[in-house]
Scaffold this active site. Structure first.
Site, short mmCIF file in Angstrom:
data_model
loop_
_atom_site.label_atom_id
_atom_site.label_comp_id
_atom_site.label_asym_id
_atom_site.label_seq_id
_atom_site.Cartn_x
_atom_site.Cartn_y
_atom_site.Cartn_z
N SER A 1 0.87 -1.18 0.00
CA SER A 1 0.00 0.00 0.00
C SER A 1 0.90 1.22 0.00
CB SER A 1 -0.85 0.01 1.27
OG SER A 1 -1.41 1.30 1.49
N TYR B 1 -2.62 -1.14 10.38
CA TYR B 1 -2.53 -1.31 8.93
C TYR B 1 -1.19 -0.77 8.41
CZ TYR B 1 -4.11 -1.21 4.04
OH TYR B 1 -4.23 -1.42 2.69
C1 BGC Z 1 -6.19 1.45 2.00
C2 BGC Z 1 -7.35 2.31 1.58
C3 BGC Z 1 -6.88 3.74 1.35
C4 BGC Z 1 -5.66 3.80 0.48
C5 BGC Z 1 -5.09 5.21 0.35
C6 BGC Z 1 -5.07 1.61 1.01
O1 BGC Z 1 -4.00 0.77 1.32
O2 BGC Z 1 -6.61 0.10 2.11
O3 BGC Z 1 -8.36 2.28 2.56
O4 BGC Z 1 -7.94 4.48 0.73
O5 BGC Z 1 -4.66 2.96 1.00
O6 BGC Z 1 -5.01 5.87 1.58
#
Ligand code: BGC
Length: 270
Positions: free
Chosen positions: A155, A168
């Site tokens: 991400s 996360y």
């Molecule tokens: C998340 C999303 C978020 C995006 C940008 C992703 O890894 O799961 O919820 O919108 O990152 O912030």
């Protein structure tokens, strides 16, 4: 999706978390590119079955296998069943991911553990099993050097700090170093390990960030390219990264984020 190009012919791919969102699009695109695809899901069987039917109807090959990527025995079974069906495995996309968002004072240990277990330990377990299989199986008949390749779905939050989401962001930061350290460890075996860092992609995981016009407008302030990403944007990158066209690429993260990681607040400030 019809089989329009065949960059992944003779490849067998496992895509975890392929019953929705980015994983679903990656599995579909890899099948369209000629790979036999294992559609792994955790709890949503119906969309996984639908996807397999679509792929098969389009002339592709697909199998659905349930497994919890955070469970060691399940992951071993996922790989063994893949080999039972297709004889080998060449591509593993460690895509499964969840969010359990909360401010630190309200974040339960369970919220923390669930996200680390699925998003980071799940990638470790799948990558470990992938390396074991890649080392032990005979090289494919393809004229390529790679003995196999892993893509970790990371991400932008592997580098962008994210208040209210420390579980996360910590998992994705961990994924960044998992990718690099493992790539360094297994490159001499001809195994490529890379990551993809999607930005804001239109999927169920971030629905509240795009489902209303006001939310979308706020979100797009963070995206210099001016649009939300679609799962297919990530899927096309995954097909390339998994293919022999990317044979010299290892230990890197490919950002597919419309510039979200470019500190857009600095365009007219600082
Ligand atoms: C998340 C999303 C978020 C995006 C940008 C992703 O890894 O799961 O919820 O919108 O990152 O912030």
């Amino acid at each position: 999706m019809p089989a329009t190009h065949t960059t992944l012919a003779q490849h067998v791919a496992i895509v975890t978390g392929a019953s929705s969102g980015i994983g679903l699009a990656v599995a579909e695109a890899m099948a369209a590119a000629g790979a036999a695809v294992v559609i792994n899901y955790h709890s949503q069987e119906a969309p996984a079955d639908d996807l397999a039917e679509r792929i098969i109807a389009a002339g592709g090959r697909a199998t659905v296998i349930q497994a919890d990527v955070a469970d060691e025995a399940d992951v071993a079974r996922l790989f063994n069943e893949t080999v039972d069906v297709y004889g080998r495995v060449d591509i593993v996309v460690c895509n499964s991911g969840v969010q359990k968002d909360a401010a630190i004072a309200d974040m339960t240990l369970e919220d923390w553990n669930t996200v680390i277990d699925v998003n980071l330990t799940g990638q470790f377990l799948c990558a470990r099993e992938a390396v074991r299989h890649f080392r032990r199986q005979p090289r494919s008949g393809r004229p390529a050097r790679s003995a196999g390749t892993v893509i970790a779905m990371s991400s932008v939050h592997e580098i962008i700090p994210w208040a209210g989401h420390i579980n996360y962001a910590s998992a994705k930061g961990g994924s960044r170093m998992l990718t690099r350290s493992l790539a360094q460890e297994v490159a001499a075996d001809g195994i490529r390990i890379n990551a993809i860092a999607p930005g804001a992609i239109r999927t169920p995981i971030n629905k509240e960030a795009w489902e209303t016009e006001a939310a979308l407008e706020k979100l797009l302030r963070l995206v210099p390219y001016g649009r939300i990403g679609e799962p297919e944007d990530v899927a096309r990158a995954a097909v390339w990264l998994a293919s022999d066209d990317a044979d010299y690429v290892t230990g890197t993260t490919l950002f597919v984020d419309g510039g979200m990681s470019l500190y857009p607040e600095f365009r007219d400030n600082g």
